[in-house]
Motif scaffolding. Structure first.
Motif, PDB file in Angstrom:
ATOM      1  N   ASN A 106       0.832  -1.189   0.000  1.00  0.00           N
ATOM      2  CA  ASN A 106       0.000   0.000   0.000  1.00  0.00           C
ATOM      3  C   ASN A 106       0.872   1.247   0.000  1.00  0.00           C
ATOM      4  O   ASN A 106       2.086   1.146  -0.092  1.00  0.00           O
ATOM      5  N   GLY A 107       0.246   2.427   0.140  1.00  0.00           N
ATOM      6  CA  GLY A 107       0.998   3.673   0.186  1.00  0.00           C
ATOM      7  C   GLY A 107       0.104   4.835   0.572  1.00  0.00           C
ATOM      8  O   GLY A 107      -1.103   4.669   0.802  1.00  0.00           O
ATOM      9  N   ILE A 108       0.687   6.015   0.607  1.00  0.00           N
ATOM     10  CA  ILE A 108      -0.051   7.247   0.885  1.00  0.00           C
ATOM     11  C   ILE A 108      -0.526   7.823  -0.451  1.00  0.00           C
ATOM     12  O   ILE A 108       0.265   7.978  -1.375  1.00  0.00           O
ATOM     13  N   ALA A 109      -1.819   8.130  -0.550  1.00  0.00           N
ATOM     14  CA  ALA A 109      -2.366   8.695  -1.791  1.00  0.00           C
ATOM     15  C   ALA A 109      -2.186  10.208  -1.844  1.00  0.00           C
ATOM     16  O   ALA A 109      -1.887  10.764  -2.898  1.00  0.00           O
ATOM     17  N   ALA A 110      -2.376  10.892  -0.704  1.00  0.00           N
ATOM     18  CA  ALA A 110      -2.286  12.353  -0.691  1.00  0.00           C
ATOM     19  C   ALA A 110      -1.970  12.860   0.714  1.00  0.00           C
ATOM     20  O   ALA A 110      -2.328  12.229   1.707  1.00  0.00           O
ATOM     21  N   VAL A 111      -1.290  13.999   0.740  1.00  0.00           N
ATOM     22  CA  VAL A 111      -0.996  14.712   1.985  1.00  0.00           C
ATOM     23  C   VAL A 111      -1.601  16.098   1.840  1.00  0.00           C
ATOM     24  O   VAL A 111      -1.249  16.843   0.924  1.00  0.00           O
ATOM     25  N   LEU A 112      -2.551  16.421   2.720  1.00  0.00           N
ATOM     26  CA  LEU A 112      -3.208  17.728   2.699  1.00  0.00           C
ATOM     27  C   LEU A 112      -2.760  18.514   3.921  1.00  0.00           C
ATOM     28  O   LEU A 112      -2.911  18.040   5.053  1.00  0.00           O
ATOM     29  N   ALA A 113      -2.208  19.694   3.704  1.00  0.00           N
ATOM     30  CA  ALA A 113      -1.673  20.513   4.791  1.00  0.00           C
ATOM     31  C   ALA A 113      -2.552  21.729   5.044  1.00  0.00           C
ATOM     32  O   ALA A 113      -2.785  22.528   4.132  1.00  0.00           O
ATOM     33  N   LEU A 114      -3.051  21.847   6.265  1.00  0.00           N
ATOM     34  CA  LEU A 114      -3.831  23.018   6.664  1.00  0.00           C
ATOM     35  C   LEU A 114      -2.868  24.133   7.063  1.00  0.00           C
ATOM     36  O   LEU A 114      -2.073  23.968   7.989  1.00  0.00           O
ATOM     37  N   GLU A 115      -2.931  25.241   6.344  1.00  0.00           N
ATOM     38  CA  GLU A 115      -2.031  26.366   6.590  1.00  0.00           C
ATOM     39  C   GLU A 115      -2.766  27.434   7.402  1.00  0.00           C
ATOM     40  O   GLU A 115      -3.789  27.959   6.960  1.00  0.00           O
ATOM     41  N   VAL A 116      -2.236  27.731   8.612  1.00  0.00           N
ATOM     42  CA  VAL A 116      -2.839  28.709   9.518  1.00  0.00           C
ATOM     43  C   VAL A 116      -1.719  29.527  10.146  1.00  0.00           C
ATOM     44  O   VAL A 116      -0.688  28.973  10.536  1.00  0.00           O
ATOM     45  N   GLY A 117      -1.920  30.846  10.270  1.00  0.00           N
ATOM     46  CA  GLY A 117      -0.914  31.727  10.868  1.00  0.00           C
ATOM     47  C   GLY A 117      -0.667  31.410  12.343  1.00  0.00           C
ATOM     48  O   GLY A 117      -1.571  30.976  13.059  1.00  0.00           O
ATOM     49  N   GLU A 118       0.556  31.672  12.827  1.00  0.00           N
ATOM     50  CA  GLU A 118       0.958  31.299  14.184  1.00  0.00           C
ATOM     51  C   GLU A 118       0.121  31.970  15.276  1.00  0.00           C
ATOM     52  O   GLU A 118      -0.284  31.318  16.240  1.00  0.00           O
ATOM     53  N   GLU A 119      -0.141  33.255  15.154  1.00  0.00           N
ATOM     54  CA  GLU A 119      -0.915  33.936  16.205  1.00  0.00           C
ATOM     55  C   GLU A 119      -2.344  33.398  16.289  1.00  0.00           C
ATOM     56  O   GLU A 119      -2.899  33.247  17.374  1.00  0.00           O
ATOM     57  N   GLU A 120      -2.938  33.085  15.138  1.00  0.00           N
ATOM     58  CA  GLU A 120      -4.272  32.472  15.111  1.00  0.00           C
ATOM     59  C   GLU A 120      -4.234  31.118  15.822  1.00  0.00           C
ATOM     60  O   GLU A 120      -5.126  30.772  16.596  1.00  0.00           O
ATOM     61  N   LEU A 121      -3.173  30.344  15.568  1.00  0.00           N
ATOM     62  CA  LEU A 121      -3.035  29.032  16.192  1.00  0.00           C
ATOM     63  C   LEU A 121      -2.903  29.146  17.708  1.00  0.00           C
ATOM     64  O   LEU A 121      -3.520  28.376  18.448  1.00  0.00           O
ATOM     65  N   ILE A 122      -2.105  30.098  18.183  1.00  0.00           N
ATOM     66  CA  ILE A 122      -1.924  30.277  19.627  1.00  0.00           C
ATOM     67  C   ILE A 122      -3.259  30.621  20.282  1.00  0.00           C
ATOM     68  O   ILE A 122      -3.627  30.038  21.313  1.00  0.00           O
ATOM     69  N   ALA A 123      -4.010  31.521  19.660  1.00  0.00           N
ATOM     70  CA  ALA A 123      -5.326  31.896  20.201  1.00  0.00           C
ATOM     71  C   ALA A 123      -6.249  30.673  20.249  1.00  0.00           C
ATOM     72  O   ALA A 123      -6.941  30.446  21.252  1.00  0.00           O
ATOM     73  N   ARG A 124      -6.251  29.865  19.180  1.00  0.00           N
ATOM     74  CA  ARG A 124      -7.104  28.665  19.140  1.00  0.00           C
ATOM     75  C   ARG A 124      -6.725  27.684  20.254  1.00  0.00           C
ATOM     76  O   ARG A 124      -7.591  27.128  20.928  1.00  0.00           O
ATOM     77  N   LEU A 125      -5.418  27.455  20.431  1.00  0.00           N
ATOM     78  CA  LEU A 125      -4.969  26.473  21.414  1.00  0.00           C
ATOM     79  C   LEU A 125      -5.240  26.930  22.848  1.00  0.00           C
ATOM     80  O   LEU A 125      -5.662  26.131  23.685  1.00  0.00           O
TER      81      LEU A 125
END
Length: 195
Positions: A106-125
Protein backbone atom coordinates in the motif's frame (compact mmCIF):
# COMPACT_ATOMS: atom_id res chain seq x y z
CA UNK A 1 -7.02 1.31 -0.13
CA UNK A 2 -6.96 5.11 0.00
CA UNK A 3 -4.59 6.48 2.65
CA UNK A 4 -4.57 10.18 3.42
CA UNK A 5 -2.43 12.35 5.69
CA UNK A 6 -3.95 15.49 7.18
CA UNK A 7 -1.05 17.70 8.03
CA UNK A 8 -0.68 20.94 9.95
CA UNK A 9 0.59 22.48 13.17
CA UNK A 10 -1.17 22.01 16.53
CA UNK A 11 -4.50 23.88 16.48
CA UNK A 12 -4.82 23.96 12.68
CA UNK A 13 -8.14 22.08 12.74
CA UNK A 14 -6.94 18.56 11.93
CA UNK A 15 -9.23 16.94 14.52
CA UNK A 16 -12.33 18.84 13.41
CA UNK A 17 -11.74 18.20 9.72
CA UNK A 18 -10.70 14.57 10.27
CA UNK A 19 -14.12 13.70 11.71
CA UNK A 20 -15.88 15.16 8.68
CA UNK A 21 -13.52 13.47 6.19
CA UNK A 22 -13.82 10.07 7.91
CA UNK A 23 -17.63 10.32 7.66
CA UNK A 24 -17.62 11.38 4.01
CA UNK A 25 -15.00 8.94 2.66
CA UNK A 26 -15.45 5.95 5.00
CA UNK A 27 -11.86 6.03 6.24
CA UNK A 28 -10.55 4.81 9.59
CA UNK A 29 -9.27 7.77 11.64
CA UNK A 30 -5.77 7.17 12.92
CA UNK A 31 -4.77 9.95 15.31
CA UNK A 32 -1.53 9.17 17.10
CA UNK A 33 -2.41 12.00 19.49
CA UNK A 34 -5.66 10.24 20.43
CA UNK A 35 -3.86 6.90 20.73
CA UNK A 36 -1.28 8.50 23.04
CA UNK A 37 -3.92 10.35 25.09
CA UNK A 38 -5.78 7.04 25.55
CA UNK A 39 -2.55 5.44 26.81
CA UNK A 40 -1.97 8.41 29.15
CA UNK A 41 -5.54 8.30 30.45
CA UNK A 42 -5.22 4.56 31.09
CA UNK A 43 -1.87 5.24 32.82
CA UNK A 44 -0.14 2.45 30.87
CA UNK A 45 3.68 2.35 30.99
CA UNK A 46 3.72 3.72 27.41
CA UNK A 47 1.30 6.49 28.40
CA UNK A 48 3.33 7.53 31.44
CA UNK A 49 6.53 7.61 29.37
CA UNK A 50 4.82 9.57 26.57
CA UNK A 51 3.40 12.10 29.06
CA UNK A 52 6.93 13.07 30.16
CA UNK A 53 7.74 14.14 26.57
CA UNK A 54 4.36 15.76 25.84
CA UNK A 55 4.38 17.87 29.03
CA UNK A 56 7.70 19.36 27.90
CA UNK A 57 6.36 20.10 24.42
CA UNK A 58 8.57 17.39 22.90
CA UNK A 59 7.73 14.62 20.44
CA UNK A 60 7.27 11.01 21.57
CA UNK A 61 10.07 8.77 20.17
CA UNK A 62 9.47 7.36 16.67
CA UNK A 63 9.76 3.67 17.52
CA UNK A 64 6.95 3.99 20.08
CA UNK A 65 4.66 5.74 17.59
CA UNK A 66 5.40 3.38 14.66
CA UNK A 67 4.74 0.36 16.86
CA UNK A 68 1.34 1.79 17.84
CA UNK A 69 0.48 2.52 14.19
CA UNK A 70 1.41 -1.01 13.08
CA UNK A 71 -0.81 -2.61 15.72
CA UNK A 72 -3.63 -0.20 14.81
CA UNK A 73 -3.39 -1.37 11.16
CA UNK A 74 -3.64 -4.97 12.31
CA UNK A 75 -6.84 -4.18 14.25
CA UNK A 76 -8.44 -2.64 11.11
CA UNK A 77 -7.44 -5.03 8.29
CA UNK A 78 -10.71 -4.49 6.37
CA UNK A 79 -10.51 -0.68 6.26
CA UNK A 80 -11.18 1.18 2.96
CA UNK A 81 -8.29 3.41 3.95
CA UNK A 82 -6.82 5.43 6.79
CA UNK A 83 -6.79 9.11 7.56
CA UNK A 84 -3.59 9.94 9.43
CA UNK A 85 -4.05 12.92 11.72
CA UNK A 86 -0.91 14.39 13.30
CA UNK A 87 1.35 11.67 11.91
CA UNK A 88 3.99 11.40 10.53
CA UNK A 89 5.67 14.30 12.35
CA UNK A 90 9.26 13.70 11.24
CA UNK A 91 10.94 12.59 8.02
CA UNK A 92 12.09 9.44 9.85
CA UNK A 93 8.44 8.67 10.72
CA UNK A 94 7.37 9.38 7.12
CA UNK A 95 10.04 7.00 5.80
CA UNK A 96 9.07 4.35 8.38
CA UNK A 97 5.38 4.76 7.46
CA UNK A 98 6.20 4.46 3.74
CA UNK A 99 8.12 1.21 4.44
CA UNK A 100 5.37 -0.15 6.69
CA UNK A 101 2.72 0.55 4.03
CA UNK A 102 4.95 -0.91 1.31
CA UNK A 103 5.19 -4.14 3.32
CA UNK A 104 1.37 -4.14 3.35
CA UNK A 105 1.41 -3.48 -0.44
CA UNK A 106 0.00 0.00 0.00
CA UNK A 107 1.00 3.67 0.19
CA UNK A 108 -0.05 7.25 0.89
CA UNK A 109 -2.37 8.69 -1.79
CA UNK A 110 -2.29 12.35 -0.69
CA UNK A 111 -1.00 14.71 1.99
CA UNK A 112 -3.21 17.73 2.70
CA UNK A 113 -1.67 20.51 4.79
CA UNK A 114 -3.83 23.02 6.66
CA UNK A 115 -2.03 26.37 6.59
CA UNK A 116 -2.84 28.71 9.52
CA UNK A 117 -0.91 31.73 10.87
CA UNK A 118 0.96 31.30 14.18
CA UNK A 119 -0.91 33.94 16.21
CA UNK A 120 -4.27 32.47 15.11
CA UNK A 121 -3.04 29.03 16.19
CA UNK A 122 -1.92 30.28 19.63
CA UNK A 123 -5.33 31.90 20.20
CA UNK A 124 -7.10 28.67 19.14
CA UNK A 125 -4.97 26.47 21.41
CA UNK A 126 -5.26 28.70 24.49
CA UNK A 127 -9.03 28.74 23.94
CA UNK A 128 -9.10 24.94 23.51
CA UNK A 129 -7.00 24.60 26.68
CA UNK A 130 -9.82 26.14 28.73
CA UNK A 131 -12.07 23.12 28.06
CA UNK A 132 -9.90 20.27 26.70
CA UNK A 133 -8.13 19.25 29.89
CA UNK A 134 -4.93 19.09 27.85
CA UNK A 135 -2.02 20.51 29.85
CA UNK A 136 -0.09 21.29 26.65
CA UNK A 137 -2.84 23.75 25.53
CA UNK A 138 -2.86 25.97 28.64
CA UNK A 139 0.67 27.37 28.66
CA UNK A 140 1.68 29.79 25.90
CA UNK A 141 5.39 28.98 26.40
CA UNK A 142 4.71 25.25 25.85
CA UNK A 143 2.55 26.10 22.80
CA UNK A 144 5.35 28.21 21.29
CA UNK A 145 7.80 25.36 21.99
CA UNK A 146 5.47 23.01 20.09
CA UNK A 147 5.54 25.39 17.10
CA UNK A 148 9.33 25.48 17.24
CA UNK A 149 9.45 21.67 17.28
CA UNK A 150 6.87 21.57 14.45
CA UNK A 151 8.88 23.97 12.29
CA UNK A 152 12.18 22.18 12.83
CA UNK A 153 11.07 18.57 12.65
CA UNK A 154 7.70 18.37 10.95
CA UNK A 155 7.91 20.89 8.11
CA UNK A 156 10.55 18.74 6.35
CA UNK A 157 7.88 16.01 6.11
CA UNK A 158 6.06 18.28 3.65
CA UNK A 159 9.15 18.29 1.43
CA UNK A 160 9.36 14.47 1.66
CA UNK A 161 5.85 14.17 0.19
CA UNK A 162 6.31 17.09 -2.25
CA UNK A 163 9.07 15.06 -3.90
CA UNK A 164 6.51 12.26 -4.37
CA UNK A 165 3.96 14.72 -5.83
CA UNK A 166 1.48 13.93 -3.04
CA UNK A 167 1.53 17.23 -1.09
CA UNK A 168 -1.32 19.79 -1.30
CA UNK A 169 -1.55 23.03 0.70
CA UNK A 170 -5.04 24.04 1.92
CA UNK A 171 -5.95 27.38 3.55
CA UNK A 172 -6.87 26.48 7.13
CA UNK A 173 -8.51 29.78 8.10
CA UNK A 174 -12.16 30.56 7.43
CA UNK A 175 -15.35 28.62 8.13
CA UNK A 176 -15.16 24.91 8.97
CA UNK A 177 -17.37 24.17 5.94
CA UNK A 178 -15.25 26.20 3.50
CA UNK A 179 -12.10 24.44 4.67
CA UNK A 180 -13.87 21.06 4.41
CA UNK A 181 -14.98 21.86 0.84
CA UNK A 182 -11.39 22.71 -0.12
CA UNK A 183 -10.13 19.45 1.44
CA UNK A 184 -12.87 17.40 -0.26
CA UNK A 185 -12.06 18.95 -3.63
CA UNK A 186 -8.38 17.99 -3.28
CA UNK A 187 -9.31 14.43 -2.23
CA UNK A 188 -11.79 14.03 -5.09
CA UNK A 189 -9.12 15.15 -7.55
CA UNK A 190 -6.72 12.54 -6.11
CA UNK A 191 -9.36 9.80 -6.11
CA UNK A 192 -10.04 10.51 -9.80
CA UNK A 193 -6.31 10.25 -10.56
CA UNK A 194 -6.08 6.92 -8.70
CA UNK A 195 -9.22 5.33 -10.18
Amino acid sequence: MFNLILFGPPGSGKGTQSEKLVDKYGLVHLSTGNLLREEIKSETPLGLEAKKFIDKGQLVPDEVVIGMVDSYFDKHKDARGFLFDGFPRTVAQAEALDKLLELKKNGIAAVLALEVGEEELIARLLNRGKTSGRSDDTDEAVIRKRFSVYSQETSPVAEHYRKQDKFHSIKGEGSVDAIFDALSSAIDDRLNVNS
